[in-house]
Design a protein around this motif. Structure first.
Motif, PDB file in Angstrom:
ATOM      1  N   LEU A 298       5.508 -10.665  -6.864  1.00 42.03           N
ATOM      2  CA  LEU A 298       6.673 -10.026  -7.506  1.00 42.03           C
ATOM      3  C   LEU A 298       6.128  -9.358  -8.730  1.00 42.03           C
ATOM      4  O   LEU A 298       6.799  -9.093  -9.698  1.00 42.03           O
ATOM      5  N   THR A 299       4.850  -8.932  -8.829  1.00 43.24           N
ATOM      6  CA  THR A 299       4.239  -8.195  -9.595  1.00 43.24           C
ATOM      7  C   THR A 299       5.087  -6.974 -10.125  1.00 43.24           C
ATOM      8  O   THR A 299       5.354  -6.100  -9.295  1.00 43.24           O
ATOM      9  N   GLY A 300       5.394  -6.723 -11.469  1.00 44.72           N
ATOM     10  CA  GLY A 300       6.154  -5.733 -11.984  1.00 44.72           C
ATOM     11  C   GLY A 300       7.655  -5.731 -11.355  1.00 44.72           C
ATOM     12  O   GLY A 300       8.427  -4.613 -11.711  1.00 44.72           O
TER      13      GLY A 300
ATOM     14  N   LEU B   1       6.817  -7.792  -3.021  1.00 39.59           N
ATOM     15  CA  LEU B   1       7.888  -7.194  -3.828  1.00 39.59           C
ATOM     16  C   LEU B   1       7.698  -6.323  -4.844  1.00 39.59           C
ATOM     17  O   LEU B   1       8.274  -6.610  -6.045  1.00 39.59           O
ATOM     18  N   THR B   2       6.478  -6.113  -5.111  1.00 43.06           N
ATOM     19  CA  THR B   2       5.659  -5.245  -6.264  1.00 43.06           C
ATOM     20  C   THR B   2       6.853  -3.991  -6.864  1.00 43.06           C
ATOM     21  O   THR B   2       7.175  -3.216  -5.725  1.00 43.06           O
TER      22      THR B   2
ATOM     23  N   ALA C 226       9.882   1.811  -4.036  1.00 41.40           N
ATOM     24  CA  ALA C 226      10.078   0.748  -4.284  1.00 41.40           C
ATOM     25  C   ALA C 226      11.064   0.005  -3.860  1.00 41.40           C
ATOM     26  O   ALA C 226      12.207   0.679  -3.921  1.00 41.40           O
ATOM     27  N   ILE C 227      11.035  -1.085  -3.441  1.00 47.38           N
ATOM     28  CA  ILE C 227      12.523  -1.931  -3.007  1.00 47.38           C
ATOM     29  C   ILE C 227      13.519  -2.100  -4.128  1.00 47.38           C
ATOM     30  O   ILE C 227      13.076  -2.374  -5.300  1.00 47.38           O
TER      31      ILE C 227
ATOM     32  N   TRP D 191       0.772  -1.286   0.083  1.00 46.00           N
ATOM     33  CA  TRP D 191      -0.087  -0.018   0.039  1.00 46.00           C
ATOM     34  C   TRP D 191       0.710   1.241   0.072  1.00 46.00           C
ATOM     35  O   TRP D 191       0.502   2.188  -0.756  1.00 46.00           O
ATOM     36  N   LEU D 192       1.830   1.309   0.682  1.00 48.39           N
ATOM     37  CA  LEU D 192       2.827   2.747   1.000  1.00 48.39           C
ATOM     38  C   LEU D 192       3.432   2.567  -0.607  1.00 48.39           C
ATOM     39  O   LEU D 192       3.592   3.836  -0.834  1.00 48.39           O
ATOM     40  N   VAL D 193       4.051   1.362  -0.983  1.00 48.74           N
ATOM     41  CA  VAL D 193       4.790   1.719  -2.290  1.00 48.74           C
ATOM     42  C   VAL D 193       3.690   2.181  -3.427  1.00 48.74           C
ATOM     43  O   VAL D 193       4.043   3.100  -4.163  1.00 48.74           O
ATOM     44  N   ARG D 194       2.538   1.608  -3.433  1.00 49.34           N
ATOM     45  CA  ARG D 194       1.573   1.965  -4.429  1.00 49.34           C
ATOM     46  C   ARG D 194       0.904   3.421  -4.447  1.00 49.34           C
ATOM     47  O   ARG D 194       0.707   4.001  -5.371  1.00 49.34           O
TER      48      ARG D 194
END
Length: 87
Positions: free
Chosen positions: A83-85, A63-64, A45-46, A36-39
């Motif tokens: 691992l989407t994207g 790990l989006t 992103a990591i 949620w934080l990344v989106r």
């Protein structure tokens, strides 16, 4: 509790150095929250470029959009990982 009160009343802030280790910890300990934080653009992103993740337990990690270019995932547990994207 005083720190929480100060932050919720707008009298302060906390600055945290965002490291790959912290990002990976959040992605594995709280995958839904991490995603949620990344989106929402609140944390990057990591990026684990060339990281040695040999035998790492990444069970259920979000790990989006993670950058895993050159990372060594030999023997890593990716069961249920998102691992989407990821690249």
């Amino acid at each position: 509790m005083a720190l929480f009160a100060d932050l919720t009343e707008g009298r302060g802030s906390i600055t945290v150095e965002w490291t790959p280790l912290r990002a990976l910890w959040l992605a594995t300990a709280y995958p839904a929250y991490s995603g949620w934080l990344v989106r929402h653009g609140l944390v990057p992103a990591i990026s684990l470029t060339s990281a040695n993740l040999t035998s790492a337990n990444l069970y259920g990690a979000d790990l989006t959009s993670a950058n895993l270019t050159g990372a060594d995932l030999t023997g890593a547990n990716l069961t249920g990982a998102d691992l989407t994207g990821a690249r």
